[in-house]
Write an enzyme that holds these catalytic residues in place. Sequence first.
Site, short mmCIF file in Angstrom:
data_model
loop_
_atom_site.label_atom_id
_atom_site.label_comp_id
_atom_site.label_asym_id
_atom_site.label_seq_id
_atom_site.Cartn_x
_atom_site.Cartn_y
_atom_site.Cartn_z
N LYS A 295 12.10 7.78 13.63
CA LYS A 295 12.91 8.22 12.77
C LYS A 295 13.94 8.87 12.89
O LYS A 295 14.82 9.10 11.95
CB LYS A 295 11.62 9.07 11.82
CG LYS A 295 10.47 8.50 11.44
CD LYS A 295 10.84 7.30 10.18
CE LYS A 295 9.65 6.66 9.63
NZ LYS A 295 10.02 5.52 8.69
N SER B 59 0.94 -1.25 0.02
CA SER B 59 -0.09 0.00 0.07
C SER B 59 0.86 1.16 -0.04
O SER B 59 2.15 1.30 0.42
CB SER B 59 -0.87 -0.03 1.21
OG SER B 59 -0.15 0.21 2.26
N THR C 37 -1.49 9.35 1.65
CA THR C 37 -1.71 7.86 2.01
C THR C 37 -2.65 7.67 3.22
O THR C 37 -3.03 8.81 3.80
CB THR C 37 -0.50 7.31 1.87
OG1 THR C 37 0.31 7.51 2.89
CG2 THR C 37 0.58 7.51 0.71
N LEU D 195 3.00 4.41 -0.38
CA LEU D 195 4.34 4.87 -1.09
C LEU D 195 5.07 3.39 -1.51
O LEU D 195 5.62 3.40 -2.64
CB LEU D 195 5.47 5.51 -0.35
CG LEU D 195 6.74 6.05 -0.83
CD1 LEU D 195 6.55 6.57 -2.06
CD2 LEU D 195 7.61 6.68 0.19
N TYR E 253 7.01 8.33 16.89
CA TYR E 253 6.93 8.35 15.39
C TYR E 253 8.53 9.12 15.07
O TYR E 253 9.28 8.70 14.41
CB TYR E 253 5.99 8.91 14.66
CG TYR E 253 6.08 8.85 12.97
CD1 TYR E 253 6.08 7.61 12.34
CD2 TYR E 253 6.49 10.25 12.34
CE1 TYR E 253 6.46 7.72 11.09
CE2 TYR E 253 6.56 9.93 10.83
CZ TYR E 253 6.56 8.74 10.34
OH TYR E 253 6.67 8.76 9.01
#
Length: 325
Positions: free
Chosen positions: A211, A62, A242, A64, A207
């Site tokens: 990252k 799904s 997305t 990217l 998150y």
Amino acid sequence: MVSLATRKSLPKVKAMDFITSTAILPLLFSCLGVFGLFRLLQWVRGKAYLRNAVVVITGATSGLGKECAKVFYAAGAKLVLCGRNGGALEELIRELTASHATKVQTHKPYLVTFDLTDSGAIVAAAAEILQCFGYVDILVNNAGISYRGTIMDTTVDVDKRVMETNYFGPVALTKALLPSMIKRRQGHIVAISSIQGKISIPFRSAYAASKHATQAFFDCLRAEMEQYEIEVTVISPGYIHTNLSVNAVTADGSRYGVMDTTTAQGRSPVEVAQDVLAAVGKKKKDVILADLLPSLAVYLRTLAPGLFFSLMASRARKERKSKNS
């Protein structure tokens, strides 16, 4: 009144201007021609680099990842598509092989089903990946999960879950495939990070932390792999349209289920996938694929940290107020 000496010098000045202009213009066009030729050679070399390359893409079902599968397939790469949903992977392969729009020879992709949060499954998956073509040229670590919540309300289990998916999983898969690349002295590791790997915004702590860790690990890896001629590319997109925010986890681990306005207004995953393909083909080290304001924020964080922190605090106040209203 113009003097006699001035009158005599005027033709000389005009002659010099003519000589200068006629000399500069060819030089300018020559420089533009050289630059254009350089870009053309880059494009051709990138196409050749990707054609017939064995490319592994995680999170391929799904968003990217799916669009990356399409553009790498169209470029003539030999794909190994990875994800948790075997049915979705099979559907993607049917979609790819049904297309007849490619101008290069294509290869039927392989699929490998596994969960990045299962360390044992990753070792077995790496072995299965290597069995597909015998080696891996390019690994695209794309799979990931997003998060929304306050730090105080978020359980440590949620922090761990996000880190397992976004950081430890890609690290484990990379380490499992690296020995084969080192043996061949050839390979390319790609990490799809985020602009939040460079700056942190409120209510995204888990998150952003995952990252930031991703950015740091692959920066270190790049330096250590230089002696083996293995490339490392970190790509930091901004908002992409997305379902990442819809599928994000919240403070208690439940599904967020909301399409954020920023995500809805984000770039098309098709466009971003094309940029990823170009960055990999050019073997770029570090790429930001974000709009102007997020990109400027990266520099603001370094050059004027006090101002950046004030802006983030203001953003936190506004978000908190909107949620309470």
